[in-house]
Enzyme design. Structure first.
Site, mmCIF file in Angstrom:
data_model
loop_
_atom_site.group_PDB
_atom_site.id
_atom_site.type_symbol
_atom_site.label_atom_id
_atom_site.label_comp_id
_atom_site.label_asym_id
_atom_site.label_seq_id
_atom_site.Cartn_x
_atom_site.Cartn_y
_atom_site.Cartn_z
ATOM 1 N N SER A 18 -28.956 7.510 -1.638
ATOM 2 C CA SER A 18 -28.060 6.395 -1.298
ATOM 3 C C SER A 18 -28.648 5.418 -0.267
ATOM 4 C CB SER A 18 -26.716 6.921 -0.806
ATOM 5 O OG SER A 18 -26.091 7.621 -1.847
ATOM 6 N N THR A 65 -20.300 12.993 0.181
ATOM 7 C CA THR A 65 -20.897 13.952 -0.732
ATOM 8 C C THR A 65 -20.541 15.369 -0.293
ATOM 9 O OG1 THR A 65 -22.913 14.552 -1.895
ATOM 10 C CG2 THR A 65 -23.208 13.908 0.387
ATOM 11 N N LYS A 69 -16.073 15.998 -0.251
ATOM 12 C CA LYS A 69 -15.392 15.138 -1.228
ATOM 13 C C LYS A 69 -13.899 15.465 -1.371
ATOM 14 C CE LYS A 69 -19.134 14.093 -4.463
ATOM 15 N NZ LYS A 69 -19.459 14.104 -5.885
ATOM 16 N N ASN A 90 -15.465 9.956 -3.579
ATOM 17 C CA ASN A 90 -16.881 9.850 -3.190
ATOM 18 C C ASN A 90 -17.159 8.555 -2.434
ATOM 19 O OD1 ASN A 90 -16.653 8.178 -5.406
ATOM 20 N ND2 ASN A 90 -18.753 8.531 -6.075
ATOM 21 N N GLY A 129 -19.308 23.084 -17.120
ATOM 22 C CA GLY A 129 -18.990 22.916 -15.707
ATOM 23 C C GLY A 129 -17.528 22.561 -15.508
ATOM 24 N N GLY A 131 -16.514 21.583 -11.944
ATOM 25 C CA GLY A 131 -16.479 21.181 -10.532
ATOM 26 C C GLY A 131 -15.948 19.753 -10.398
ATOM 27 N N GLY A 132 -16.312 19.113 -9.271
ATOM 28 C CA GLY A 132 -15.821 17.771 -8.969
ATOM 29 C C GLY A 132 -16.239 16.751 -10.023
HETATM 30 P P1 NAP Z 1 -19.665 21.124 -7.931
HETATM 31 O O1 NAP Z 1 -18.318 20.566 -7.615
HETATM 32 O O2 NAP Z 1 -20.334 22.012 -6.963
HETATM 33 O O3 NAP Z 1 -19.560 21.892 -9.344
HETATM 34 C C1 NAP Z 1 -20.664 22.538 -9.918
HETATM 35 C C2 NAP Z 1 -20.290 23.125 -11.276
HETATM 36 O O4 NAP Z 1 -21.467 23.663 -11.856
HETATM 37 C C3 NAP Z 1 -19.295 24.268 -11.205
HETATM 38 O O5 NAP Z 1 -18.574 24.275 -12.401
HETATM 39 C C4 NAP Z 1 -20.212 25.498 -11.099
HETATM 40 O O6 NAP Z 1 -19.651 26.691 -11.624
HETATM 41 C C5 NAP Z 1 -21.349 25.082 -11.997
HETATM 42 N N1 NAP Z 1 -22.635 25.666 -11.609
HETATM 43 C C6 NAP Z 1 -23.180 25.711 -10.382
HETATM 44 N N2 NAP Z 1 -24.411 26.267 -10.422
HETATM 45 C C7 NAP Z 1 -24.637 26.574 -11.714
HETATM 46 C C8 NAP Z 1 -25.725 27.169 -12.396
HETATM 47 N N3 NAP Z 1 -26.816 27.571 -11.748
HETATM 48 N N4 NAP Z 1 -25.622 27.351 -13.730
HETATM 49 C C9 NAP Z 1 -24.525 26.957 -14.404
HETATM 50 N N5 NAP Z 1 -23.453 26.386 -13.804
HETATM 51 C C10 NAP Z 1 -23.520 26.191 -12.476
HETATM 52 O O7 NAP Z 1 -20.719 19.935 -8.219
HETATM 53 P P2 NAP Z 1 -20.383 18.519 -8.853
HETATM 54 O O8 NAP Z 1 -20.080 17.553 -7.759
HETATM 55 O O9 NAP Z 1 -19.405 18.708 -9.935
HETATM 56 O O10 NAP Z 1 -21.810 18.094 -9.438
HETATM 57 C C11 NAP Z 1 -22.312 18.679 -10.623
HETATM 58 C C12 NAP Z 1 -23.575 17.947 -11.066
HETATM 59 O O11 NAP Z 1 -23.291 16.591 -11.353
HETATM 60 C C13 NAP Z 1 -24.679 17.939 -10.016
HETATM 61 O O12 NAP Z 1 -25.900 18.189 -10.651
HETATM 62 C C14 NAP Z 1 -24.668 16.528 -9.488
HETATM 63 O O13 NAP Z 1 -25.951 16.099 -9.065
HETATM 64 C C15 NAP Z 1 -24.245 15.753 -10.727
HETATM 65 N N6 NAP Z 1 -23.611 14.469 -10.364
HETATM 66 C C16 NAP Z 1 -24.246 13.327 -10.750
HETATM 67 C C17 NAP Z 1 -23.696 12.105 -10.434
HETATM 68 C C18 NAP Z 1 -24.404 10.833 -10.866
HETATM 69 O O14 NAP Z 1 -24.108 9.757 -10.332
HETATM 70 N N7 NAP Z 1 -25.285 10.892 -11.830
HETATM 71 C C19 NAP Z 1 -22.508 12.023 -9.707
HETATM 72 C C20 NAP Z 1 -21.865 13.226 -9.338
HETATM 73 C C21 NAP Z 1 -22.442 14.447 -9.669
HETATM 74 P P3 NAP Z 1 -18.606 27.604 -10.779
HETATM 75 O O15 NAP Z 1 -17.285 26.913 -10.871
HETATM 76 O O16 NAP Z 1 -18.619 28.904 -11.500
HETATM 77 O O17 NAP Z 1 -19.157 27.682 -9.393
#
Ligand code: NAP
Length: 476
Positions: A18, A65, A69, A90, A129, A131-132
């Site tokens: 960022s 982040t 969040k 965010n 997934g 998550g957020g």
């Molecule tokens: P989060 O809230 O921590 O959620 C992570 C999710 O992934 C949960 O469902 C978790 O499962 C699962 N997970 C974690 N580690 C894993 C693994 N090793 N194998 C399989 N599943 C796994 O994170 P988030 O904010 O949703 O972000 C998720 C991804 O999106 C990240 O890679 C982030 O960089 C990306 N993202 C990208 C953007 C963009 O602008 N391109 C924006 C936001 C996020 P559990 O529920 O079982 O823990």
């Protein structure tokens, strides 16, 4: 006038893109009175931080982040409908001391689908997934009236809770959590597959059970192969690396890939609009911003004599990039040698020129930049470098450095200055090698704190320039 201020808050934030993104945007829109920093905020300090932001006249907003969040919502004065349903913000906009929570991931996802002409109304979508980010995905799928959405997650209960809350909010779409592959048979083929987990991201090579991402995704696509439509898309939210295991496997199967960089850029541009209002140039700079993020400059730092100007061109050639040496640029642009600048304007005058020259080149994509040995000693210069690219510390022992420096002492005003310091009167630069090493070591120690901030350090003592380059390419 004090500059408008914004920051990304979280923990960790040191590797956040960022600060570079917003430096790039403000630079290209020619807005000079805008400062953006990464602020590490521990959960126990979030309350105090937000209270201070409310009071601070110059702060116009924040990016939020992990891990804040969700927890930040209770500290805000107003939430958009997206934030209320997703349960995460965010972006925070400050408007007359009121803090408004936004979720620009929604905009990023919508624009990415639009850009790739991926229409999901009435279609079946499969999401990994819960998550957020998956919640922002669910919001978009619901508002765009996808027909059926399945969520697969390690933690089934989390996927179940997500499905239930979005099923209530968007009754036209069937949201369902599934516990394993393959899913139940459906008459509808899957039109879009989304990875909203970090699996395959830099630093996340395996599933929670320890299976390699590439093996897991091979199994994943295989078990869905009969259900995937011929014109399907695969969207990985991950943006580092650009080619993720999820997308590489999809490509092999003829599925159209969409990476997370589009989403990152779109949500950042939207964030700027929320904070600063619309700007006619914002759309135009988007593709340049994307290009910059894919090929951010590499900065070579380290003590004089370590080999930055030898290694830099070899590294640049290997990557097909251009090489720039800041000291040479300073000499070219000022029409004076470095020694002359030191003699006539002192070190502070030199550092000012150096800062200006670095600011002109630090956002140039596909560039390897050799920094002068003391460039990081000035806080504003160091911050600008850390924001705009990847900093690499080329290290060497004082004995190695002295040997290399001796080859060209006349071009090294600081070395001459060091060796001539009055508190080391015994030193004869031609003969007193031990004393020179002692002196150089103490000088090196002062600078090492700055150099050691680089996320990548290469010890060059016993390596040829080609070997150093090889290590850099493998590690970046
Ligand atoms: P989060 O809230 O921590 O959620 C992570 C999710 O992934 C949960 O469902 C978790 O499962 C699962 N997970 C974690 N580690 C894993 C693994 N090793 N194998 C399989 N599943 C796994 O994170 P988030 O904010 O949703 O972000 C998720 C991804 O999106 C990240 O890679 C982030 O960089 C990306 N993202 C990208 C953007 C963009 O602008 N391109 C924006 C936001 C996020 P559990 O529920 O079982 O823990």
């Amino acid at each position: 006038m004090n500059p408008a201020r914004a920051a990304v808050i979280g923990n960790p934030v040191s590797q956040s893109l960022s600060p570079g993104i917003f430096l790039f945007i403000s630079h290209h829109l020619k807005i000079s009175n805008f400062d953006y920093d990464a602020e590490k905020v521990e959960p126990e300090n979030l309350d105090k931080f937000i209270t201070n932001v409310k009071k601070d006249q110059n702060t116009i907003g924040l990016n939020v982040t992990i891990p804040h969040k969700e927890s930040v919502l209770s500290k805000l004065d107003q939430l958009t409908p997206e934030v209320r349903l997703i349960g995460a913000a965010n972006v925070i906009q400050k408007s007359k001391h009121r803090l408004i929570g936004h979720n620009t991931d929604v905009h990023g996802i919508e624009r990415t689908l639009e850009k790739h002409k991926c229409h999901i109304t009435g279609k079946r979508v499969f999401v990994l997934g819960a998550g957020g980010a998956a919640r922002a995905v669910a919001f978009v799928l619901g508002t765009q009236k996808a027909k059926q959405v399945e969520f697969l997650n390690n933690n089934f209960d989390r996927a179940e809770a997500l499905s239930q809350s979005f099923a209530q909010a968007f009754p036209t779409t069937q949201f369902r959590a599934i516990s394993q592959l393959p899913p139940e048979k459906s008459t509808d083929p899957i039109h879009l597959l989304i990875n909203s987990t970090p699996l395959g991201m830099k630093g996340h090579p395996t599933t929670k059970k320890g299976e390699l991402a590439s093996d897991y995704f091979a199994r994943f696509y295989d078990s869905l192969s009969h259900s995937i439509s011929k014109n399907a898309y695969a969207f990985d939210l991950i943006y580092r690396p650009e080619q993720t295991p999820f997308l590489l496997t999809a490509k092999k199967l003829g599925i159209t890939p969409m990476g997370g960089l589009d989403m990152l850029v779109e949500q950042a541009i939207q964030t700027w609009r929320i904070w600063q209002g619309p700007h006619p140039e914002l759309d135009r700079i988007q593709s340049q911003l994307m290009d910059y993020l894919k090929h951010r400059p590499l900065f070579l730092s380290g003590f004089m004599g370590v080999g930055k100007t030898t290694i830099g061109p070899i590294l640049a050639k290997k990557m097909g990039w251009q090489f720039l040496d800041i000291d040479s640029l300073i000499e070219q642009k000022s029409g004076m040698s470095i020694s002359q600048i030191f003699e006539t304007q002192g070190e502070s005058g030199f550092r000012e020129i150096e800062h200006k020259i670095i600011s002109q080149y630090c956002l140039k994509p596909r560039t390897v930049i050799a920094l002068g040995g003391g460039a990081l000693s000035i806080l504003s210069t160091r911050k600008m470098i850390e924001k705009s690219g990847q900093l690499i510390f080329l290290a060497a022992q004082p004995e190695t450095l002295l040997e290399r420096l001796k080859a060209q002492p006349n071009h090294r005003p600081l070395l001459k200055k060091i060796l001539a310091k009055p508190n080391f009167p015994r030193i004869d630069p031609r003969t007193d090698i031990d004393a020179q090493i002692v002196h150089l070591t103490s000088f090196l120690r002062q600078r090492e704190t700055d150099y050691n901030r680089a996320p990548l350090r290469i010890d060059t003592d016993n390596l040829t320039p080609e070997m150093v380059v090889q290590q850099i390419v493998e590690k970046i």
